[in-house]
Design a protein around this motif. Structure first.
Motif, PDB file in Angstrom:
ATOM      1  N   PRO A  89       0.818  -1.216   0.000  1.00 46.69           N
ATOM      2  CA  PRO A  89       0.000   0.000   0.000  1.00 46.69           C
ATOM      3  C   PRO A  89       0.846   1.258   0.000  1.00 46.69           C
ATOM      4  N   VAL A  90       0.316   2.288  -0.623  1.00 46.58           N
ATOM      5  CA  VAL A  90       0.917   3.612  -0.613  1.00 46.58           C
ATOM      6  C   VAL A  90      -0.147   4.573  -0.128  1.00 46.58           C
TER       7      VAL A  90
ATOM      8  N   GLY B 205      -7.132  -9.434  -9.110  1.00 47.39           N
ATOM      9  CA  GLY B 205      -6.566 -10.409 -10.034  1.00 47.39           C
ATOM     10  C   GLY B 205      -5.895  -9.753 -11.227  1.00 47.39           C
ATOM     11  N   VAL B 206      -6.516  -8.712 -11.766  1.00 48.64           N
ATOM     12  CA  VAL B 206      -5.917  -7.980 -12.888  1.00 48.64           C
ATOM     13  C   VAL B 206      -4.588  -7.363 -12.471  1.00 48.64           C
ATOM     14  N   ALA B 207      -4.565  -6.716 -11.302  1.00 47.21           N
ATOM     15  CA  ALA B 207      -3.336  -6.076 -10.845  1.00 47.21           C
ATOM     16  C   ALA B 207      -2.228  -7.100 -10.636  1.00 47.21           C
ATOM     17  N   ARG B 208      -2.563  -8.234 -10.046  1.00 49.95           N
ATOM     18  CA  ARG B 208      -1.546  -9.267  -9.824  1.00 49.95           C
ATOM     19  C   ARG B 208      -1.026  -9.830 -11.138  1.00 49.95           C
ATOM     20  N   ALA B 209      -1.943 -10.110 -12.069  1.00 48.83           N
ATOM     21  CA  ALA B 209      -1.530 -10.701 -13.342  1.00 48.83           C
ATOM     22  C   ALA B 209      -0.647  -9.755 -14.146  1.00 48.83           C
ATOM     23  N   ALA B 210      -1.027  -8.476 -14.198  1.00 44.02           N
ATOM     24  CA  ALA B 210      -0.219  -7.515 -14.946  1.00 44.02           C
ATOM     25  C   ALA B 210       1.146  -7.324 -14.288  1.00 44.02           C
ATOM     26  N   SER B 211       1.169  -7.293 -12.960  1.00 45.24           N
ATOM     27  CA  SER B 211       2.442  -7.158 -12.259  1.00 45.24           C
ATOM     28  C   SER B 211       3.319  -8.383 -12.485  1.00 45.24           C
ATOM     29  N   ALA B 212       2.700  -9.572 -12.487  1.00 41.93           N
ATOM     30  CA  ALA B 212       3.468 -10.792 -12.732  1.00 41.93           C
ATOM     31  C   ALA B 212       4.044 -10.831 -14.143  1.00 41.93           C
ATOM     32  N   ALA B 213       3.385 -10.136 -15.075  1.00 43.46           N
ATOM     33  CA  ALA B 213       3.878 -10.061 -16.445  1.00 43.46           C
ATOM     34  C   ALA B 213       4.968  -9.008 -16.601  1.00 43.46           C
TER      35      ALA B 213
ATOM     36  N   ARG C 120       4.705  -5.741 -15.771  1.00 40.08           N
ATOM     37  CA  ARG C 120       4.193  -4.418 -16.133  1.00 40.08           C
ATOM     38  C   ARG C 120       4.108  -3.514 -14.904  1.00 40.08           C
ATOM     39  N   PRO C 121       4.391  -2.220 -15.072  1.00 34.42           N
ATOM     40  CA  PRO C 121       4.144  -1.270 -13.982  1.00 34.42           C
ATOM     41  C   PRO C 121       2.636  -1.146 -13.742  1.00 34.42           C
ATOM     42  N   VAL C 122       2.204  -1.345 -12.508  1.00 32.91           N
ATOM     43  CA  VAL C 122       0.787  -1.327 -12.174  1.00 32.91           C
ATOM     44  C   VAL C 122       0.561  -0.407 -10.989  1.00 32.91           C
ATOM     45  N   LEU C 123      -0.414   0.473 -11.127  1.00 35.03           N
ATOM     46  CA  LEU C 123      -0.861   1.305 -10.013  1.00 35.03           C
ATOM     47  C   LEU C 123      -2.355   1.091  -9.861  1.00 35.03           C
ATOM     48  N   ARG C 124      -2.778   0.742  -8.651  1.00 35.73           N
ATOM     49  CA  ARG C 124      -4.203   0.590  -8.390  1.00 35.73           C
ATOM     50  C   ARG C 124      -4.668   1.723  -7.488  1.00 35.73           C
ATOM     51  N   LEU C 125      -5.717   2.412  -7.915  1.00 30.84           N
ATOM     52  CA  LEU C 125      -6.293   3.507  -7.147  1.00 30.84           C
ATOM     53  C   LEU C 125      -7.724   3.151  -6.776  1.00 30.84           C
ATOM     54  N   HIS C 126      -8.029   3.232  -5.494  1.00 32.97           N
ATOM     55  CA  HIS C 126      -9.385   2.959  -5.019  1.00 32.97           C
ATOM     56  C   HIS C 126     -10.030   4.260  -4.578  1.00 32.97           C
ATOM     57  N   LEU C 127     -11.204   4.540  -5.121  1.00 34.04           N
ATOM     58  CA  LEU C 127     -11.915   5.789  -4.862  1.00 34.04           C
ATOM     59  C   LEU C 127     -12.915   5.570  -3.734  1.00 34.04           C
ATOM     60  N   HIS C 128     -12.672   6.198  -2.597  1.00 42.03           N
ATOM     61  CA  HIS C 128     -13.617   6.069  -1.485  1.00 42.03           C
ATOM     62  C   HIS C 128     -14.953   6.712  -1.846  1.00 42.03           C
ATOM     63  N   ASP C 129     -14.908   7.825  -2.539  1.00 40.62           N
ATOM     64  CA  ASP C 129     -16.081   8.457  -3.111  1.00 40.62           C
ATOM     65  C   ASP C 129     -15.795   8.617  -4.600  1.00 40.62           C
ATOM     66  N   ARG C 130     -16.594   7.962  -5.437  1.00 42.14           N
ATOM     67  CA  ARG C 130     -16.237   7.891  -6.854  1.00 42.14           C
ATOM     68  C   ARG C 130     -16.161   9.259  -7.510  1.00 42.14           C
TER      69      ARG C 130
ATOM     70  N   ARG D 125      -7.973  11.319   1.624  1.00 42.71           N
ATOM     71  CA  ARG D 125      -9.346  11.080   2.045  1.00 42.71           C
ATOM     72  C   ARG D 125     -10.197  10.535   0.895  1.00 42.71           C
ATOM     73  N   GLU D 126      -9.793  10.755  -0.331  1.00 41.48           N
ATOM     74  CA  GLU D 126     -10.617  10.411  -1.488  1.00 41.48           C
ATOM     75  C   GLU D 126     -10.079   9.233  -2.279  1.00 41.48           C
ATOM     76  N   VAL D 127      -8.754   9.065  -2.286  1.00 41.28           N
ATOM     77  CA  VAL D 127      -8.124   8.065  -3.133  1.00 41.28           C
ATOM     78  C   VAL D 127      -7.094   7.300  -2.328  1.00 41.28           C
ATOM     79  N   ALA D 128      -7.160   5.977  -2.366  1.00 43.61           N
ATOM     80  CA  ALA D 128      -6.143   5.125  -1.753  1.00 43.61           C
ATOM     81  C   ALA D 128      -5.394   4.403  -2.860  1.00 43.61           C
ATOM     82  N   ALA D 129      -4.089   4.358  -2.767  1.00 41.12           N
ATOM     83  CA  ALA D 129      -3.256   3.776  -3.812  1.00 41.12           C
ATOM     84  C   ALA D 129      -2.529   2.550  -3.299  1.00 41.12           C
ATOM     85  N   SER D 130      -2.323   1.586  -4.185  1.00 36.74           N
ATOM     86  CA  SER D 130      -1.496   0.429  -3.864  1.00 36.74           C
ATOM     87  C   SER D 130      -0.691   0.053  -5.090  1.00 36.74           C
ATOM     88  N   THR D 131       0.539  -0.390  -4.874  1.00 38.38           N
ATOM     89  CA  THR D 131       1.420  -0.722  -5.978  1.00 38.38           C
ATOM     90  C   THR D 131       2.571  -1.567  -5.466  1.00 38.38           C
ATOM     91  N   ALA D 132       3.132  -2.370  -6.353  1.00 32.55           N
ATOM     92  CA  ALA D 132       4.363  -3.095  -6.058  1.00 32.55           C
ATOM     93  C   ALA D 132       5.525  -2.503  -6.833  1.00 32.55           C
TER      94      ALA D 132
END
Length: 414
Positions: A252-253, A379-387, A389-399, A261-268
């Motif tokens: 997590p980042v 699953g998408v983030a894991r698969a792309a990272s395993a391939a 690829r640079p992957v950034l996942r952003l989760h929107l607490h309020d879209r 407060r609005e966006v949570a990020a996670s990346t490897a």
């Protein structure tokens, strides 16, 4: 995505006249059918005669149709060349499309595809295949006509499947027209003649058969077998089980500032993890996309442009395309990897998820559609990272607020 289903449930008149068609053998079809059947029962409508399944006999989808008493239209397994297959024509016909007229116009085009000269499918396929063999294997589709807005997305999937990833088709979903580059081949649909590498236009039926012929020719020229078996993706985790309790395999980042407060990020990815703020993260995404060739936004959100987040996500794609000067494409709830390809996968992935204001439980299962979407995103983030690829996942607490904050960050110096 629960949004479209909830809007359907809120519209009693529309729900009362709705028929649902399940095609293929997606492992989540049963979950979708359970949710839809529950919506009907809540309105005292019988689901027995509201579902039609189009699937290969013996598949999980066909078995579920038999158990539930739904009509089954038997069809061969889905293949790349399926625009005029039962999977496409059954729902089109039930929705009121002129299927007979479509088939007549497509058939009228076939004699032109048997000629050794002046054969539009042969010419187009030879151009695409020749460009790929010369190193221009990224096909950018843009300029599509307003009358056929989804044609480019279908062409991209067709070329990906037929060439087994040896062609990389990207739909330019926003931003300025893509500038020529050594690895890009620019195809315009109904626009900019003599400005791009190829321009294709024509009525829908004719384009369907011409593009399928061209895809077969291009596959031959790049040494791909469109009908070779490919590994099937692993089924999505069932919500409520241990398979989906971990939101992501990435570290997590927590961006500093009000965006936390609005966006949570996670990346490897170490470069993304080093960003100190959301603005820095977005800038790094644009920089990496410029270096890696393109950006794919995988959005597990509501694609509706009015009631959902479709318009905001497309604006985000346009702004990032302007910043990185490379193609930016959008995939809603899925990733199309270069399966069976002996070449390295390309590009940067930005995976977007968000809390739904209202969610839908899946009858007979623990969890909701929103949980299922988040599990798929993981699953998408894991698969792309395993391939690789640079992957950034952003989760929107309020879209809405989260996307507004992302748009502010994406504007930057663009």
């Amino acid at each position: 995505e629960p949004g479209p289903l909830l809007r359907l449930a809120d519209d009693a008149a529309r729900l009362a006249r709705a028929v649902f068609v399940l095609t293929g053998d997606d492992p989540d079809h049963e979950a979708a059918a359970r949710v839809l059947a529950g919506l009907l029962r809540e309105r005292d409508l019988s689901p027995a005669d509201r579902f039609v399944t189009v699937a290969e006999p013996g598949t999980a989808a066909a078995k579920y149709a038999g158990e539930a008493g739904h009509p089954l239209v038997e069809a061969p397994a889905a293949a790349p060349f399926a625009a005029l297959s039962p999977q496409a024509l059954v729902p089109a016909g039930l929705a009121g499309a002129d299927v007979a007229g479509l088939l007549d116009r497509a058939s009228a085009m076939l004699p032109a595809l048997t000629r050794p000269e002046n054969n539009p499918g042969l010419v187009l396929g030879a151009i695409l295949g020749g460009a790929a063999r010369a190193g221009r294997d990224t096909v950018v589709l843009g300029g599509y006509a307003a009358a056929l807005p989804e044609l480019a997305d279908w062409i991209a999937l067709l070329l990906t499947d037929a060439t087994r990833g040896r062609l990389l088709p990207l739909v330019q979903h926003g931003g300025l027209p893509v500038q020529p580059a050594d690895d890009l081949f620019l195809v315009t649909l109904d626009g900019r003649p003599r400005q791009d590498d190829a321009t294709v236009s024509g009525p829908l039926a004719e384009q369907l058969v011409v593009w399928e012929y061209a895809a077969a020719v291009a596959a031959y020229l790049v040494g791909a077998d469109p009908f070779a078996p490919v590994p099937h993706p692993a089924p999505s985790p069932v919500p409520g089980t241990g398979a989906d309790r971990s939101a992501s395999a990435a570290d997590p980042v927590s961006p500093s500032g009000p965006s936390a407060r609005e966006v949570a990020a996670s990346t490897a990815d170490p470069a993304f993890a080093a960003a100190a703020s959301l603005d820095d993260l977005v800038a790094e995404v644009a920089d990496r996309a410029a270096g890696e060739g393109h950006l794919t936004i995988v959005a597990f959100l509501d694609p509706d442009p009015v009631h959902g987040e479709g318009a905001q996500v497309r604006r985000l794609a346009a702004l990032l395309a302007a910043r990185c000067a490379r193609p930016v494409t959008i995939a809603w709830g899925c990733r199309y990897p270069a399966f069976g390809n002996d070449r390295r996968e390309k590009g940067v992935y930005l995976v977007l998820t968000g809390d739904a204001a209202r969610d839908v439980p899946v009858p007979g299962r623990r969890g909701t559609l929103g949980a299922l979407a988040r599990a798929r995103a993981s699953g998408v983030a894991r698969a792309a990272s395993a391939a690789g690829r640079p992957v950034l996942r952003l989760h929107l607490h309020d879209r809405r607020a989260g996307l507004a904050r992302l748009l502010d960050s994406a504007r930057g110096e663009a």
